[in-house]
Every structure is written in C-alpha cells, then in structure tokens.
Motif scaffolding. Structure first.
Motif, short mmCIF file in Angstrom:
data_model
loop_
_atom_site.label_atom_id
_atom_site.label_comp_id
_atom_site.label_asym_id
_atom_site.label_seq_id
_atom_site.Cartn_x
_atom_site.Cartn_y
_atom_site.Cartn_z
N ALA A 22 -63.58 -2.07 -30.93
CA ALA A 22 -64.33 -2.03 -32.19
C ALA A 22 -63.63 -2.81 -33.29
O ALA A 22 -64.22 -3.08 -34.34
CB ALA A 22 -64.51 -0.58 -32.62
N ASP A 23 -62.36 -3.16 -33.09
CA ASP A 23 -61.59 -3.91 -34.08
C ASP A 23 -62.16 -5.32 -34.19
O ASP A 23 -62.57 -5.91 -33.21
CB ASP A 23 -60.12 -3.97 -33.65
CG ASP A 23 -59.19 -4.46 -34.73
OD1 ASP A 23 -59.63 -5.24 -35.59
OD2 ASP A 23 -58.02 -4.05 -34.72
N ARG A 24 -62.15 -5.86 -35.41
CA ARG A 24 -62.67 -7.22 -35.64
C ARG A 24 -61.72 -8.29 -35.11
O ARG A 24 -62.13 -9.41 -34.86
CB ARG A 24 -62.90 -7.45 -37.12
CG ARG A 24 -63.99 -6.59 -37.67
CD ARG A 24 -64.18 -6.87 -39.12
NE ARG A 24 -65.57 -7.20 -39.35
CZ ARG A 24 -66.06 -7.53 -40.50
NH1 ARG A 24 -65.28 -7.64 -41.54
NH2 ARG A 24 -67.34 -7.79 -40.63
N ALA A 25 -60.45 -7.94 -34.96
CA ALA A 25 -59.47 -8.92 -34.47
C ALA A 25 -59.77 -9.27 -33.01
O ALA A 25 -60.16 -8.39 -32.23
CB ALA A 25 -58.05 -8.35 -34.58
N GLN B 187 -54.93 -8.80 -30.56
CA GLN B 187 -54.52 -7.40 -30.48
C GLN B 187 -53.44 -7.21 -29.43
O GLN B 187 -52.48 -6.45 -29.64
CB GLN B 187 -55.73 -6.52 -30.14
CG GLN B 187 -56.76 -6.42 -31.24
CD GLN B 187 -57.87 -5.48 -30.85
OE1 GLN B 187 -57.64 -4.34 -30.42
NE2 GLN B 187 -59.11 -5.94 -30.99
N ASP C 141 -52.65 -10.29 -43.36
CA ASP C 141 -53.79 -9.37 -43.34
C ASP C 141 -54.04 -8.79 -44.73
O ASP C 141 -55.18 -8.72 -45.18
CB ASP C 141 -53.56 -8.24 -42.33
CG ASP C 141 -53.69 -8.68 -40.89
OD1 ASP C 141 -54.24 -9.78 -40.65
OD2 ASP C 141 -53.23 -7.94 -40.00
N ARG D 293 -57.32 -9.24 -47.26
CA ARG D 293 -58.04 -8.08 -47.82
C ARG D 293 -58.17 -8.18 -49.33
O ARG D 293 -59.18 -7.76 -49.90
CB ARG D 293 -57.35 -6.78 -47.45
CG ARG D 293 -57.62 -6.29 -46.05
CD ARG D 293 -57.21 -4.84 -45.85
NE ARG D 293 -55.93 -4.49 -46.39
CZ ARG D 293 -54.75 -4.62 -45.77
NH1 ARG D 293 -54.73 -5.11 -44.54
NH2 ARG D 293 -53.63 -4.27 -46.35
#
Length: 116
Positions: free
Chosen positions: A8-11, A16, A95, A99
């Motif tokens: 589910a992570d966008r990376a 990852q 990161d 943001r």
C-alpha cells in the motif's frame, strides 16, 4: 534480518527493499561481510519479481553498501555501516523535504549553510 515491504506504500517496491536493507545495516543488524538473501529466494518470499530485488541490490551497490559477486550474491561491504547511516539519514531528509515542498536548490542551500 527480516526484509519487509508494504504494497500500500507509494514508494516503489525496490526502494522499500533497499530501504529495509539500508536500515538494517545502519542499525547493526547486518554487519560487514554478511550475505543478503539470494535475489531469487527473497523475490519468492516477498512475492515480487526477481528483477525488483535485483534493482534494489543494484541501488545498494551504487551506494557502496553491498558488493555484488558472481556466485556469492550480495554481500555487505566493508564501509557499509558508515555509508548506510548517512544514506538512511539522507533518505529521511529528502522525504521530509518533499512533504514540506522544499525543492532541491533550497535544500542544498540549507545544507550548505548548516555545514559552513
């Protein structure tokens, strides 16, 4: 060391995997000369394509964290602990900058200012 990914992570998955290994080295869970899981085995255990794992390993190689040796696989390099801690910190910094909407030039200027 347990390598985890979050679908589910966008990376991207390869990022990852690389981040998980990088963090393990930085925390001392992986030491100099230790072998990483074979790409084929890790791909099977994470249920991802082998090329995804190979891309993660290549990224770690490019960062100087692992050495890729034919027949031996991926091995944590001698300088990895020092490099991993810095790479991990940079990853978190980038990161955070994304943001907060801080661009590369502004981030570079701030780093230069603080290091002077």
């Amino acid at each position: 060391m347990l390598i985890r990914i979050d679908p589910a992570d966008r990376a991207p998955i390869f990022a990852q995997i690389a981040a998980s290994v990088r963090g393990g080295i930085a925390r001392g869970e992986l030491g100099r000369g230790e072998r990483l899981p074979a790409a084929r085995d890790l791909a099977a255990s994470l249920d991802v394509n082998i090329h995804t794992v190979l891309r993660a390993y290549q990224e770690l190689r490019d960062e100087g964290l692992v050495e890729l040796r034919r027949g031996r696989g991926a091995v944590v390099s001698v300088d990895a602990p020092r490099n991993a801690e810095l790479a991990d910190a940079l990853e978190r910094l980038v990161d955070a900058a994304r943001r907060f909407g801080v661009g590369p030039e502004e981030l570079s200027l701030e780093i230069t200012r603080r290091m002077s």
